[in-house]
Design an enzyme around this catalytic site. Structure first.
Site, short mmCIF file in Angstrom:
data_model
loop_
_atom_site.label_atom_id
_atom_site.label_comp_id
_atom_site.label_asym_id
_atom_site.label_seq_id
_atom_site.Cartn_x
_atom_site.Cartn_y
_atom_site.Cartn_z
N ASN A 134 9.43 25.78 28.22
CA ASN A 134 10.75 25.57 27.61
C ASN A 134 11.53 24.69 28.59
O ASN A 134 12.07 25.17 29.57
CB ASN A 134 11.45 26.91 27.40
CG ASN A 134 12.78 26.77 26.68
OD1 ASN A 134 13.26 25.66 26.43
ND2 ASN A 134 13.40 27.89 26.35
N ARG A 157 30.02 23.09 24.01
CA ARG A 157 30.10 22.51 22.67
C ARG A 157 31.19 23.19 21.86
O ARG A 157 31.39 24.39 21.98
CB ARG A 157 28.75 22.64 21.96
CG ARG A 157 27.67 21.72 22.52
CD ARG A 157 26.30 22.08 21.99
NE ARG A 157 25.63 23.09 22.82
CZ ARG A 157 24.50 23.71 22.49
NH1 ARG A 157 23.91 23.43 21.34
NH2 ARG A 157 23.95 24.59 23.31
N HIS A 188 18.23 28.12 16.86
CA HIS A 188 17.88 29.40 17.50
C HIS A 188 16.89 30.20 16.67
O HIS A 188 16.82 31.43 16.74
CB HIS A 188 19.14 30.25 17.78
CG HIS A 188 20.08 29.63 18.76
ND1 HIS A 188 21.42 29.47 18.50
CD2 HIS A 188 19.87 29.11 19.99
CE1 HIS A 188 22.00 28.87 19.53
NE2 HIS A 188 21.08 28.64 20.44
N ARG A 215 8.67 25.13 23.12
CA ARG A 215 9.85 25.27 22.27
C ARG A 215 10.42 23.87 22.06
O ARG A 215 10.71 23.16 23.01
CB ARG A 215 10.90 26.15 22.93
CG ARG A 215 12.18 26.26 22.12
CD ARG A 215 13.33 26.77 22.96
NE ARG A 215 14.58 26.77 22.20
CZ ARG A 215 15.78 26.68 22.75
NH1 ARG A 215 15.91 26.55 24.06
NH2 ARG A 215 16.86 26.69 22.01
N GLU A 229 11.99 34.42 22.94
CA GLU A 229 11.55 33.19 22.30
C GLU A 229 10.18 32.75 22.82
O GLU A 229 9.35 32.23 22.07
CB GLU A 229 12.58 32.08 22.53
CG GLU A 229 13.91 32.36 21.87
CD GLU A 229 15.06 31.59 22.51
OE1 GLU A 229 15.77 30.89 21.75
OE2 GLU A 229 15.24 31.69 23.73
#
Length: 404
Positions: free
Chosen positions: A8, A240, A180, A92, A378
């Protein structure tokens, strides 16, 4: 021992995990590590099954200037010192665009298509692709699998998928993707063991971290998400802004004279909790700060979460459970308490003691809508998808090459 390496990669760090493949396709995590501080203060850290330290090494800046160099160092450590020879690598990848609704074996054509989505996820996509290119160039026979954060949301209906714009733009890929997804998929697969009575019901999952979003799930599938075309939409995040009137972008360009690239950099790096507080993008620092603007940023974060819960509950036409996950969701009892307090109208009632203990179930006994804290994983999802694709591909010899 056959193993799968999961990568990742971000802008300043490369996280990696090694899973061994055991009987009947089961996976066991063996190593968890990362190289962070790329280009500033590079450091390799890794731990074993029981959390015991396996490596903690600092490097000079010039030795690790980019992700490719970090990959080379991590690969050298795994290969030469630990004698680990993975049979495949899983990655990922944040944006799969309209092309990819499930994990895919990587070749040069896949990389070329994924490069088209870099403008839609500039904080993530370029760095996700960097180690893929490195391994493809050096070890082309080693199987690599891309697992997409957008894939889980491909079950959305047409009305959840479209914007109110001409159909031609939707056909070109301008649509609401959601992100996500690997985190939400893990939660969906975990709920039947954690809470079987609500696993197939109407569940809102709040993935609250530096990147934040929420997903409405019904029968374990995504119905609606707070994120859309890019990872800018929905909840305010570390840097963000979340939901923003498009007119603000027009204003920045026409009145402030900002170019498209300047606006992009501004929205991805200078807004959110960082921009609103002027203090930090880290919730831990905001919670510890006495600055009034830090308090405002936290208030805003909670406010927008609760507004979006109302939207997602409407999409589900009711609510059977609520789940907190990711960095803030798993670790900030204060944020969980404030959100839950604002959602009492939905039938949520928190058990303060269980919340402080970070228990799995943090709502009061008998409450209408139970509230859970479920740590996400994840990397395990990536490993599972990689193994599945590997087992179902035409027979080859994946050990023709070694991982870098």
């Amino acid at each position: 021992m056959d193993t799968i390496l999961v990568i990742n990669a971000g802008s300043s760090s490369v996280k990696f995990q090694v899973f061994s493949i055991e009987g009947e396709g089961r996976l066991r995590r063996r190593i968890k590590g990362q190289i962070d501080g790329i280009g500033s203060r590079p450091r390799l850290r890794a731990s074993g099954v029981n959390g015991d330290s396996m490596a903690d090494r600092a490097y000079p800046i010039e030795a690790v200037p980019d992700v490719a160099a970090a990959m080379a160092i991590a690969g050298d450590w795994l290969r030469h010192e630990l004698r680990i020879d993975p049979i495949a690598v899983g990655h990922r990848v944040v944006h799969g665009g309209p092309d990819y609704g499930k994990p895919v074996l990587i070749d040069h054509g896949v990389v070329a298509r994924l490069e088209r989505f870099i403008p839609l996820a500039p904080l993530h996509q370029p760095h996700n692709l960097s180690p893929i290119r490195s391994i493809l160039a050096a070890f082309p026979a080693l199987p690599q699998v891309a697992c997409f954060d957008t894939a889980f949301h491909r079950t959305h209906s047409a009305v959840a998928d479209h914007y109110a714009i001409p159909h031609q733009l939707h056909a070109e890929g301008v649509r609401r993707y959601g992100f996500h997804g690997l985190s939400y998929e893990y939660i969906a697969k975990s709920l039947p063991q954690i809470a079987p009575d609500i696993a197939q019901g109407r569940v809102i999952v709040a993935h609250l971290g530096s990147g934040a979003s929420m997903c409405a799930m019904k029968s374990g599938q995504s119905v609606e998400s707070t994120m859309g075309f890019t990872a800018l939409d929905g909840l305010p995040m570390g840097t963000r802004p979340g939901q923003l009137d498009p007119g603000v972008v027009l204003y920045l360009m026409s009145e402030e004279g900002m170019s498209a690239s300047k606006v992009q950099d501004f929205l991805y790096r200078e807004c959110g909790l960082k921009g609103l507080s002027g203090v930090s993008n880290d919730m831990r620092e905001l919670e510890a700060s006495a600055d009034g603007k830090a308090a405002l940023a936290i208030d805003y974060f909670v406010h927008r979460i609760c507004l979006n819960v109302g939207m997602l509950a409407a999409a589900l036409q009711g609510l059977d459970a609520f789940v907190f996950t990711a960095g803030i969701g798993e670790n900030s009892a204060r944020i969980r308490a404030r959100v839950s307090e604002r959602l009492e109208w939905l039938g949520i009632a928190l058990d303060a003691a269980e919340n402080t203990r970070h228990s799995r179930l943090i709502s009061r006994s008998g409450t209408l809508v139970p509230v859970y804290v479920v740590p996400t994983d994840e990397e395990l999802m990536v490993a599972q998808h990689t193994l599945s694709l590997l087992m179902n591909r035409p027979s080859t010899n994946p050990r023709q090459e070694r991982v870098p």
